[in-house]
Design an enzyme around this catalytic site. Structure first.
Site, PDB file in Angstrom:
ATOM      1  N   LYS A   1       0.839  -1.205   0.000  1.00 52.92           N
ATOM      2  CA  LYS A   1       0.000   0.000   0.000  1.00 52.92           C
ATOM      3  C   LYS A   1       0.875   1.256   0.000  1.00 52.92           C
ATOM      4  CE  LYS A   1      -3.878  -2.369   2.093  1.00 52.92           C
ATOM      5  NZ  LYS A   1      -4.481  -2.879   3.309  1.00 52.92           N
TER       6      LYS A   1
ATOM      7  N   GLN B   1      -5.314  -1.711   9.484  1.00 50.13           N
ATOM      8  CA  GLN B   1      -4.948  -2.977   8.833  1.00 50.13           C
ATOM      9  C   GLN B   1      -5.428  -4.150   9.693  1.00 50.13           C
ATOM     10  OE1 GLN B   1      -3.427  -3.424   5.743  1.00 50.13           O
ATOM     11  NE2 GLN B   1      -3.884  -5.556   6.103  1.00 50.13           N
TER      12      GLN B   1
ATOM     13  N   ASP C   1     -11.410   2.479   3.592  1.00 50.57           N
ATOM     14  CA  ASP C   1     -11.801   1.084   3.344  1.00 50.57           C
ATOM     15  C   ASP C   1     -13.285   0.935   2.992  1.00 50.57           C
ATOM     16  OD1 ASP C   1     -10.201  -1.071   3.107  1.00 50.57           O
ATOM     17  OD2 ASP C   1      -9.968  -1.452   5.238  1.00 50.57           O
TER      18      ASP C   1
END
Length: 292
Positions: free
Chosen positions: A57, A101, A124
């Site tokens: 990422k 995460q 997200d």
């Protein structure tokens, strides 16, 4: 039976294209906004798979011109400390996207943390407010993996309207949101899961079959209607008899590719698309700054 092997839905190639578009968009917006977009990724503990994802990422961010504000906490961090960090990032004008995460170490409540993220910075797309927008077919930040699936289907001009779609898996990360997105595209959708009776028969009805269960190579050729489009969302690390580990999906790829018309590989299918949609969501939040 297909006489030819299924065409590969190349998520890696499309993700590159999306990243290149985002890079151009950022180059145009940055002089007006006065700073690059910012994405904060919070990682807790030392899960090796998570470390790889976070690294990927961060690399993707630097490729397109997003400032990556990574924070790494020890597994001993408390729920309160993480909540306070999220609140700080919510207030930080240089941060457009916040991502926790997963998975988190035992003892930490990921859902409670997710609820603390400002919905407009929910990179997200999993905050209840954003999931609510999806349920109502309103604009908003979309869950990255399902949004990546839809983008890939669109790229290959795969018709969804009126088609039968079967989603195997009912998680809030993939199963439920992809179902809503397919419905929005006028597909007729069935959700199958661990309690589904005669899973093979249900799967064989699908024109579009989405596997999102996290069980290595669970979808076998007898479960696939000849000519179906097969989307494999699973990423599972398996160890061969010689001790070598490799990544496989939820679909028995080689055998199913003989039956399907289109198929996503693992790796190189949905994984890169998830990262591309994460960057897209961050840039979308960043763009909002122009209208405020």
């Amino acid at each position: 039976m297909n006489t030819t092997k299924a065409q590969i839905l190349d998520g890696k190639a499309l993700a590159k294209k999306i990243q290149s578009d985002l890079q151009q968009k950022i180059a145009t917006l940055e002089p007006n906004i006065g700073r690059p977009p910012g994405l904060a990724v919070l990682m807790v503990g030392d899960n090796p798979a998570s470390a790889v994802y976070v690294r990927n990422k961060e690399k993707a961010c630097s490729r397109v011109g997003i400032a990556s504000v990574g924070k790494h906490f020890s597994a001993q961090v408390t729920q309160e400390e993480l909540t306070a960090e999220i609140h700080r990032l919510n207030e930080n004008d240089r941060v457009d996207g916040i991502l926790v995460q997963l998975p988190l170490p035992d003892g930490l409540d990921s859902v409670a943390l997710l609820h603390e993220i400002d919905p407009q910075k929910d990179a997200d797309g999993l905050h209840p407010v954003n999931l609510g927008h999806l349920v109502r077919s309103e604009t908003g930040l979309r869950s990255c993996t399902p949004a990546g699936v839809m983008k890939l289907l669109a790229e290959y001009n795969i018709a969804l309207s009126g088609k039968k779609a079967v989603v195997v898996g009912r998680s809030i990360l993939v199963g439920k949101p992809i179902t809503l997105m397919l419905l929005e595209a006028n597909a007729t959708v069935t959700i199958a899961h661990s309690r589904t009776q005669d899973l093979t028969a249900v799967c064989r009805q699908a024109d579009i079959l989405v596997a999102a269960v996290g069980k290595p190579e669970m979808i076998t050729p007898d479960m696939v209607k000849p000519g179906a489009v097969v989307i494999d969302v699973g990423i599972n690390r398996v160890t061969d008899s010689d001790g070598k580990s490799r990544l496989v999906g939820d679909v028995a790829y080689d055998a199913v590719a003989e039956v399907a018309s289109y198929i996503t590989p693992v790796p190189g299918g949905i994984g890169p698309m998830t990262v591309a949609m994460l960057l897209s969501n961050t840039v979308l939040s960043y763009q909002e700054k122009m209208t405020i």
